[in-house]
Design a protein around this motif. Structure first.
Motif, PDB file in Angstrom:
ATOM      1  N   LEU A  62       0.819  -1.213   0.000  1.00  0.00           N
ATOM      2  CA  LEU A  62       0.000   0.000   0.000  1.00  0.00           C
ATOM      3  C   LEU A  62       0.852   1.262   0.000  1.00  0.00           C
ATOM      4  O   LEU A  62       0.479   2.266  -0.618  1.00  0.00           O
ATOM      5  CB  LEU A  62      -0.931  -0.009   1.220  1.00  0.00           C
ATOM      6  N   LYS A  63       1.979   1.234   0.691  1.00  0.00           N
ATOM      7  CA  LYS A  63       2.838   2.413   0.730  1.00  0.00           C
ATOM      8  C   LYS A  63       3.328   2.776  -0.667  1.00  0.00           C
ATOM      9  O   LYS A  63       3.399   3.946  -1.045  1.00  0.00           O
ATOM     10  CB  LYS A  63       4.027   2.172   1.658  1.00  0.00           C
ATOM     11  N   GLN A  64       3.666   1.753  -1.450  1.00  0.00           N
ATOM     12  CA  GLN A  64       4.126   2.012  -2.813  1.00  0.00           C
ATOM     13  C   GLN A  64       3.006   2.600  -3.669  1.00  0.00           C
ATOM     14  O   GLN A  64       3.227   3.537  -4.440  1.00  0.00           O
ATOM     15  CB  GLN A  64       4.643   0.709  -3.430  1.00  0.00           C
ATOM     16  N   LEU A  65       1.801   2.065  -3.519  1.00  0.00           N
ATOM     17  CA  LEU A  65       0.677   2.572  -4.292  1.00  0.00           C
ATOM     18  C   LEU A  65       0.335   4.005  -3.889  1.00  0.00           C
ATOM     19  O   LEU A  65       0.031   4.849  -4.751  1.00  0.00           O
ATOM     20  CB  LEU A  65      -0.544   1.661  -4.119  1.00  0.00           C
ATOM     21  N   ARG A  66       0.386   4.292  -2.600  1.00  0.00           N
ATOM     22  CA  ARG A  66       0.105   5.655  -2.146  1.00  0.00           C
ATOM     23  C   ARG A  66       1.184   6.620  -2.641  1.00  0.00           C
ATOM     24  O   ARG A  66       0.884   7.770  -2.990  1.00  0.00           O
ATOM     25  CB  ARG A  66      -0.005   5.689  -0.620  1.00  0.00           C
ATOM     26  N   ALA A  67       2.406   6.162  -2.694  1.00  0.00           N
ATOM     27  CA  ALA A  67       3.477   7.001  -3.219  1.00  0.00           C
ATOM     28  C   ALA A  67       3.252   7.289  -4.698  1.00  0.00           C
ATOM     29  O   ALA A  67       3.433   8.427  -5.164  1.00  0.00           O
ATOM     30  CB  ALA A  67       4.830   6.312  -3.015  1.00  0.00           C
ATOM     31  N   LEU A  68       2.860   6.269  -5.448  1.00  0.00           N
ATOM     32  CA  LEU A  68       2.577   6.444  -6.868  1.00  0.00           C
ATOM     33  C   LEU A  68       1.506   7.508  -7.082  1.00  0.00           C
ATOM     34  O   LEU A  68       1.663   8.426  -7.896  1.00  0.00           O
ATOM     35  CB  LEU A  68       2.115   5.109  -7.467  1.00  0.00           C
ATOM     36  N   LEU A  69       0.406   7.418  -6.332  1.00  0.00           N
ATOM     37  CA  LEU A  69      -0.704   8.356  -6.514  1.00  0.00           C
ATOM     38  C   LEU A  69      -0.336   9.755  -6.032  1.00  0.00           C
ATOM     39  O   LEU A  69      -0.751  10.754  -6.632  1.00  0.00           O
ATOM     40  CB  LEU A  69      -1.945   7.840  -5.781  1.00  0.00           C
TER      41      LEU A  69
ATOM     42  N   THR B  34       9.207  15.598  -3.979  1.00  0.00           N
ATOM     43  CA  THR B  34       9.345  16.399  -2.761  1.00  0.00           C
ATOM     44  C   THR B  34       7.973  16.710  -2.165  1.00  0.00           C
ATOM     45  O   THR B  34       7.742  16.533  -0.961  1.00  0.00           O
ATOM     46  CB  THR B  34      10.096  17.701  -3.051  1.00  0.00           C
ATOM     47  N   ARG B  35       7.052  17.191  -3.010  1.00  0.00           N
ATOM     48  CA  ARG B  35       5.716  17.528  -2.505  1.00  0.00           C
ATOM     49  C   ARG B  35       4.958  16.276  -2.089  1.00  0.00           C
ATOM     50  O   ARG B  35       4.191  16.298  -1.122  1.00  0.00           O
ATOM     51  CB  ARG B  35       4.940  18.300  -3.568  1.00  0.00           C
ATOM     52  N   ALA B  36       5.173  15.181  -2.803  1.00  0.00           N
ATOM     53  CA  ALA B  36       4.524  13.921  -2.424  1.00  0.00           C
ATOM     54  C   ALA B  36       5.016  13.451  -1.066  1.00  0.00           C
ATOM     55  O   ALA B  36       4.237  12.970  -0.231  1.00  0.00           O
ATOM     56  CB  ALA B  36       4.797  12.857  -3.481  1.00  0.00           C
ATOM     57  N   ALA B  37       6.322  13.601  -0.805  1.00  0.00           N
ATOM     58  CA  ALA B  37       6.878  13.206   0.488  1.00  0.00           C
ATOM     59  C   ALA B  37       6.237  14.024   1.610  1.00  0.00           C
ATOM     60  O   ALA B  37       5.897  13.486   2.673  1.00  0.00           O
ATOM     61  CB  ALA B  37       8.397  13.381   0.484  1.00  0.00           C
TER      62      ALA B  37
ATOM     63  N   HIS C  63       3.995  12.631   4.647  1.00  0.00           N
ATOM     64  CA  HIS C  63       4.745  12.740   5.904  1.00  0.00           C
ATOM     65  C   HIS C  63       5.922  11.765   5.924  1.00  0.00           C
ATOM     66  O   HIS C  63       6.164  11.048   6.911  1.00  0.00           O
ATOM     67  CB  HIS C  63       3.831  12.502   7.124  1.00  0.00           C
ATOM     68  N   LEU C  64       6.627  11.738   4.789  1.00  0.00           N
ATOM     69  CA  LEU C  64       7.816  10.889   4.653  1.00  0.00           C
ATOM     70  C   LEU C  64       8.971  11.752   4.160  1.00  0.00           C
ATOM     71  O   LEU C  64       8.790  12.884   3.698  1.00  0.00           O
ATOM     72  CB  LEU C  64       7.557   9.768   3.636  1.00  0.00           C
ATOM     73  N   VAL C  65      10.180  11.197   4.249  1.00  0.00           N
ATOM     74  CA  VAL C  65      11.330  11.895   3.674  1.00  0.00           C
ATOM     75  C   VAL C  65      11.389  11.546   2.197  1.00  0.00           C
ATOM     76  O   VAL C  65      10.922  10.486   1.758  1.00  0.00           O
ATOM     77  CB  VAL C  65      12.640  11.493   4.385  1.00  0.00           C
ATOM     78  N   GLN C  66      12.001  12.432   1.419  1.00  0.00           N
ATOM     79  CA  GLN C  66      12.026  12.256  -0.028  1.00  0.00           C
ATOM     80  C   GLN C  66      12.666  10.946  -0.477  1.00  0.00           C
ATOM     81  O   GLN C  66      12.138  10.262  -1.359  1.00  0.00           O
ATOM     82  CB  GLN C  66      12.726  13.444  -0.682  1.00  0.00           C
ATOM     83  N   PRO C  67      13.816  10.529   0.108  1.00  0.00           N
ATOM     84  CA  PRO C  67      14.418   9.267  -0.325  1.00  0.00           C
ATOM     85  C   PRO C  67      13.494   8.068  -0.146  1.00  0.00           C
ATOM     86  O   PRO C  67      13.553   7.114  -0.928  1.00  0.00           O
ATOM     87  CB  PRO C  67      15.669   9.155   0.558  1.00  0.00           C
ATOM     88  N   ALA C  68      12.650   8.112   0.885  1.00  0.00           N
ATOM     89  CA  ALA C  68      11.728   6.989   1.112  1.00  0.00           C
ATOM     90  C   ALA C  68      10.720   6.878  -0.029  1.00  0.00           C
ATOM     91  O   ALA C  68      10.410   5.776  -0.501  1.00  0.00           O
ATOM     92  CB  ALA C  68      11.009   7.168   2.444  1.00  0.00           C
TER      93      ALA C  68
END
Length: 309
Positions: free
Chosen positions: A3-10, A19-22, A26-31
């Motif tokens: 789910l984390k990967q899918l939420r990152a994609l969206l 950067t804005r997605a992070a 509420h995550l750091v950009q590298p994550a």
């Protein structure tokens, strides 16, 4: 794929920026970058390209994003169902209504759902039957009203009403609800109909073909308001259900008459058969059923009769 990967994609597709997605997640950009990289490795395709205006989905990315939205929506609904199992009914219900029924049903239905189920959020879309069916099958709608559909492996169906169709003209045309006109009345008249393959046009053309009546279609309009406007401005006659013209007749804007032999079509409620209806959707379906019955019983749905099931 998680789910984390899918939420990152969206999130990246929405913000067009890692950067804005992070920040949104509420995550750091590298994550976020790592989740996207793992997702691309798993599906074996590039999901984004870098453009001047930011991150753009590739074709593969668009396909995956569409499925991800549906998957996350289903999971969110599952959580709502689990929470509501022992609590009040809650959740989002996406409802599709036909243009001819929207004015009659939408307001009273929303009011009744809000009164009985205040935690149910109703989203209403209108469209012609073909579009509504596509949206049901795509998972964009939970429940809808359709015309003349039979149960299939993909759709659950409950017949609600049979409704009459009327020939509609200007007040000076002499048409009257108390005086049926033979179908041959349409012969030689300028006729306004929706474009093919609209269901109403198919029904009218089939009936006329059976009775060897040639139609003179002078204009096509896929919106009922346009059909009525064309008639009002003297372009010709059209054919519409009673529910769409009752107010216009009462105001003296249009006139109409039933046809002989009668042209009728069936209105049904429908839902995706291969997806379990949520409690909230079942409640909306029941409220809609009761409302339709009440409208017919009170004579507010002109030319309609309830179907016994």
């Amino acid at each position: 794929m998680d789910l984390k990967q899918l939420r990152a994609l969206l999130a990246v597709s929405e913000t067009r920026s890692v950067t804005r997605a992070a920040a949104m997640l509420h995550l750091v950009q590298p994550a976020v970058s790592r989740q996207l990289r793992l997702l691309e490795e798993e599906v074996g395709a590039q999901l984004f390209t870098r453009e001047r205006n930011g991150m753009e989905l590739t074709e593969a990315g668009r396909v995956l994003a569409e499925h991800a939205r549906r998957a996350l929506r289903e999971l969110d609904q599952a959580r709502a169902d689990i929470r509501s199992a022992e609590l009040n009914v809650s959740g989002v219900v996406n409802l599709g209504l036909l243009p001819s029924t929207c004015d009659l049903i939408a307001g009273p239905l929303a009011e009744e759902v809000k009164r009985k189920h205040p935690d149910v959020h109703l989203r209403v879309r209108t469209g012609y039957a073909g579009h509504l069916q596509q949206w049901l099958l795509a998972g964009d709608l939970d429940v809808a009203l359709l015309y003349d559909r039979e149960p299939t492996p993909a759709l659950g169906i409950e017949p609600l009403v049979d409704e009459s169709l009327y020939v509609v003209g200007r007040p000076a045309s002499g048409l009257s609800l108390r005086r049926p006109r033979r179908l041959s009345f349409l012969r030689g008249k300028p006729i306004i109909l929706p474009s093919a393959p609209h269901g109403l046009r198919a029904l009218v053309e089939h009936a006329c073909a059976v009775h060897k009546i040639t139609l003179d279609v002078v204009a096509e309009a896929d919106a009922m308001n346009l059909q009525k406007a064309f008639v009002h401005h003297g372009l010709g006659y059209t054919v519409l259900p009673g529910v769409a013209i009752l107010d216009d007749i009462a105001r003296g804007v249009l006139a109409a008459a039933p046809l002989n032999p009668a042209l009728r079509r069936r209105v049904v409620s429908a839902w995706p058969a291969q997806r379990r209806l949520t409690r909230a959707a079942r409640c909306v379906l029941e409220e809609m059923r009761l409302l339709v019955s009440d409208c017919v019983s009170r004579g507010r749905w002109a030319g309609a009769r309830l179907i016994a099931v």
